[in-house]
Design an enzyme around this catalytic site. Structure first.
Site, PDB file in Angstrom:
ATOM      1  N   TYR A  98     -54.184 -31.188 -26.571  1.00  0.00           N
ATOM      2  CA  TYR A  98     -53.690 -30.938 -25.194  1.00  0.00           C
ATOM      3  C   TYR A  98     -54.287 -31.915 -24.182  1.00  0.00           C
ATOM      4  O   TYR A  98     -55.145 -32.710 -24.512  1.00  0.00           O
ATOM      5  CB  TYR A  98     -53.810 -29.473 -24.781  1.00  0.00           C
ATOM      6  CG  TYR A  98     -55.151 -28.755 -24.776  1.00  0.00           C
ATOM      7  CD1 TYR A  98     -56.369 -29.400 -24.677  1.00  0.00           C
ATOM      8  CD2 TYR A  98     -55.148 -27.361 -24.827  1.00  0.00           C
ATOM      9  CE1 TYR A  98     -57.557 -28.683 -24.635  1.00  0.00           C
ATOM     10  CE2 TYR A  98     -56.337 -26.638 -24.786  1.00  0.00           C
ATOM     11  CZ  TYR A  98     -57.542 -27.310 -24.687  1.00  0.00           C
ATOM     12  OH  TYR A  98     -58.701 -26.599 -24.651  1.00  0.00           O
ATOM     13  N   GLU A  99     -53.763 -31.854 -22.995  1.00  0.00           N
ATOM     14  CA  GLU A  99     -54.077 -32.830 -21.926  1.00  0.00           C
ATOM     15  C   GLU A  99     -53.723 -34.253 -22.345  1.00  0.00           C
ATOM     16  O   GLU A  99     -54.432 -35.199 -21.996  1.00  0.00           O
ATOM     17  CB  GLU A  99     -55.568 -32.778 -21.543  1.00  0.00           C
ATOM     18  CG  GLU A  99     -55.938 -31.632 -20.652  1.00  0.00           C
ATOM     19  CD  GLU A  99     -55.034 -31.477 -19.447  1.00  0.00           C
ATOM     20  OE1 GLU A  99     -54.746 -30.331 -19.106  1.00  0.00           O
ATOM     21  OE2 GLU A  99     -54.584 -32.486 -18.869  1.00  0.00           O
ATOM     22  N   GLY A 100     -52.617 -34.409 -23.038  1.00  0.00           N
ATOM     23  CA  GLY A 100     -52.221 -35.721 -23.554  1.00  0.00           C
ATOM     24  C   GLY A 100     -52.903 -35.920 -24.885  1.00  0.00           C
ATOM     25  O   GLY A 100     -54.144 -35.971 -24.952  1.00  0.00           O
TER      26      GLY A 100
END
Ligand SMILES: Cc1cc2nc3c(=O)[nH]c(=O)nc-3n(C[C@H](O)[C@H](O)[C@H](O)COP(=O)(O)OP(=O)(O)OC[C@H]3O[C@@H](n4cnc5c(N)ncnc54)[C@H](O)[C@@H]3O)c2cc1C
Length: 584
Positions: free
Chosen positions: A434-436
């Protein structure tokens, strides 16, 4: 197993490695003694309140019934105690009730919350990011109504990008926003995988939702950001009528069981009321304000889980007895910590964790230095931009590696859930996604950050790394072993790989992108190795911060991890064809 926050190590890394002492030297009321006092208190909260909740949260999860989520036993009390003690507001703006302390201080605290419990730690990361975006882009009216409560943590925030067809490709999102005569918007659509989308910790939840206006241009340039409260506010600012936004279901996950991951539905009854943040069609820029800090914070999740796994493994290895190590003079069997292979695992865990901490804190320090318009601030801003994808991806990758080694040190017991070692690995796994995803971080590093100012930013950084190499060599201290030579090789490998990438980016981008992930690791090995060496040199100079241990860790990293640089360099510069011509 109990976690003990390594407050002294953290304080040293912050003050000397991340340059917090330089920030303090510029003046202000906050002193070095305050740093120690804040870290000490944060460490106590992480040790005494959060760490014991980690396994409880893992076992209980977040049951979902009739649209409501029940958080695990003890979580609401812990969260309430945490925000009331001011921990959400550490780096928040002072005019909205925040303490205005450096981001580097907050970074250290975030690491400790996540060592305590990753499932707990991720919630506030989103609230802090939401407050940051609102402070930067919100109207005065929105700020008056929502900002103080987001800064304090009395209300939590969410960040909502992902939809079934729009993951890494955010521009593909379809959630709709329609303008209303009263200046608000009606939001309809569905978001998936929304962290803390619903829970019973706070009496309102403020969603930050990306959506598209009917006349918006396609792709990233047609996305707008909306503040969508779970409860609309009464005239006196208290939560009132329920907005048309709800959690439809929650996901059953590999790890972070106590972090509710929700599918959110907007518009069952005509559309949720949303308030525009920033300008129409400029939402992605606003979201990036949240995302850069959130990326660093997710990197710190990797450090936090790695620290806890390392502590647990070292303690276990000192206790567990098997066979006899060569040279063991005691009675009976040796503790497994005496075997070279176990020592190697434990030192790898420790050195990777320390290097990731150093990179994350340096990134936070660069963010602190980036305010204002001076040349120094501009350089600091560029440094933060360069290091952010490295901090996120390296730290979360090593979080997984260290947690996995932690299981290995435990042998069969590591595979048994009650030990707790397996939970660290299950929890750590999400942070690389997550978060890229970490793949997207390496693309960001190669395609946007390395090419900043025609490569001048990365070249300036390489020069700094060379200064450290020279300083280690000049010290000529036998305790460093071959650290200077090994780091020099790593930095020169990074230099050659960088030159190669810069030569390919324009005309053969596919070749450059094929090596993005090994390049990021190469970068981390060179940078992390030099940062550890730097810390060791400072400790020797000051006679403080446990110099002998710092030198030993820096040496281990240089001689056993940084040496992988030449292989990574070849993967970048000679491996692209076999990637791009692969048949799958
Ligand atoms: C537990 C959990 C919590 C989450 N919390 C939130 C949240 O609070 N808010 C929110 O909005 N989202 C959240 N997410 C979503 C998360 O951010 C996405 O899962 C992530 O961005 C990846 O998107 P995806 O799952 O669609 O994977 P995909 O985008 O389909 O990616 C699959 C693989 O392809 C690679 N890939 C994709 N595109 C490219 C490319 N252009 N070049 C190279 N490689 C590429 C990726 O690196 C990855 O390895 C959460 C997800 C989970 C599992």
């Amino acid at each position: 197993m109990a976690y003990r926050a390594p407050v002294a190590d953290i304080a040293f890394a912050l003050k000397h490695g991340a340059g917090l002492n330089r920030t303090l030297a510029k003046g202000g009321e906050f002193t070095a003694d305050d740093v120690d006092a804040v870290l000490e208190e944060a460490g106590k909260f992480a040790n005494d309140v959060l760490a014991p909740l980690n396994q409880v949260g893992d076992k209980f999860g977040t049951p979902f019934k009739d649209g409501k989520i029940t958080m695990p036993p003890g979580w609401k009390e812990a969260y309430t105690g945490w925000y009331r003690a001011g921990w959400n507001a550490v780096a928040g703006p002072t005019q909205w009730g925040g303490q205005g302390l450096p981001h580097a201080m907050n970074a250290a605290c975030i690491e400790m919350w996540n060592s305590g419990s990753m499932a707990f730690g991720i919630g506030p990361v989103l609230t802090m990011g939401a407050a940051e975006a609102l402070a930067a882009y919100g109207t005065d009216e929105l700020k008056q109504k929502y900002l103080a409560k987001l800064v304090s943590g009395e209300w939590m925030g969410t960040m909502q990008l992902t939809e079934p067809q729009a993951g890494s490709d955010v521009g593909a999102l379809r959630t709709k926003a329609v303008r209303q005569p009263d200046g608000t918007y009606r939001i309809t659509g569905q978001k998936i995988f929304i962290t803390y989308g619903e829970h019973d910790l706070t009496d309102n939840i403020i969603h930050f939702v990306l959506a598209r206006l009917p006349d918006a241009p396609p792709g990233n340039k047609g996305i707008s950001l909306f503040l969508v409260p779970k409860f609309l506010l009464n005239a006196d600012g208290t939560p009132g009528e329920r907005n048309d936004a709800r959690a439809h279901s929650i996901e059953h996950k590999m790890g972070i069981h106590a972090s509710p991951t929700c599918t959110m539905v907007y518009g069952d009854n005509g559309g949720a009321v949303g308030y525009l943040v920033g300008e129409e069609n400029r939402g992605l820029a606003c979201m990036f304000t949240m995302m850069n800090l959130a990326r660093l914070a997710v990197g710190l999740q990797g450090v936090g889980v790695a620290e806890r796994a390392t502590q647990q493994a070292i303690e276990y290895a000192k206790d567990r007895k098997q066979g006899r190590a060569i040279g063991f003079a005691g009675q009976g069997s040796s503790p497994i910590v005496d075997f070279p292979d176990v020592k190697r695992m434990l030192m790898t865990m420790r050195a990777l964790t320390r290097a990731a901490r150093a990179i994350c804190y340096a990134t936070a320090g660069a963010i602190d230095g980036s305010h204002g318009k001076s040349d120094e601030a501009k350089a600091s801003n560029e440094r933060a931009a360069l290091l952010t994808p490295v901090a996120k991806a390296f730290s979360t990758d090593i979080g997984i590696e260290v947690a996995s080694l932690g299981i290995q040190v435990h042998g069969g017991m590591g595979f048994i859930e009650e030990t707790g070692a397996a939970q660290h690995l299950r929890d750590a796994r999400i942070a690389a996604i997550y978060e890229g995803t970490n793949g997207i971080q390496s693309l960001d590093l190669v395609s946007r950050k390395v090419s900043m100012n025609g490569g001048a930013v990365v070249r300036a950084y390489l020069d700094e790394l060379r200064q450290t190499v020279k300083a280690v060599q000049a010290k000529n201290d036998p305790a460093f072993g071959t650290t200077g030579a090994k780091l020099s090789d790593a930095v020169e490998s990074l230099d050659r790989a960088t030159t190669w990438l810069l030569s390919k980016l324009e005309n053969e981008p596919q070749a450059a992108l094929a090596g993005a992930t090994p390049y990021l690791r190469l970068f981390s090995n060179a940078a992390g190795g030099c940062m550890l060496a730097d810390e060791a040199l400072v400790a020797l100079r000051l006679g403080d911060g446990d110099p002998a241990t710092r030198v030993a860790i820096a040496r281990f990293f240089a001689e056993n991890i940084a040496v992988q640089a030449s292989g990574l360099e070849k993967s970048v510069t000679e491996g692209a064809d076999s990637v791009n011509n692969a048949t799958l």
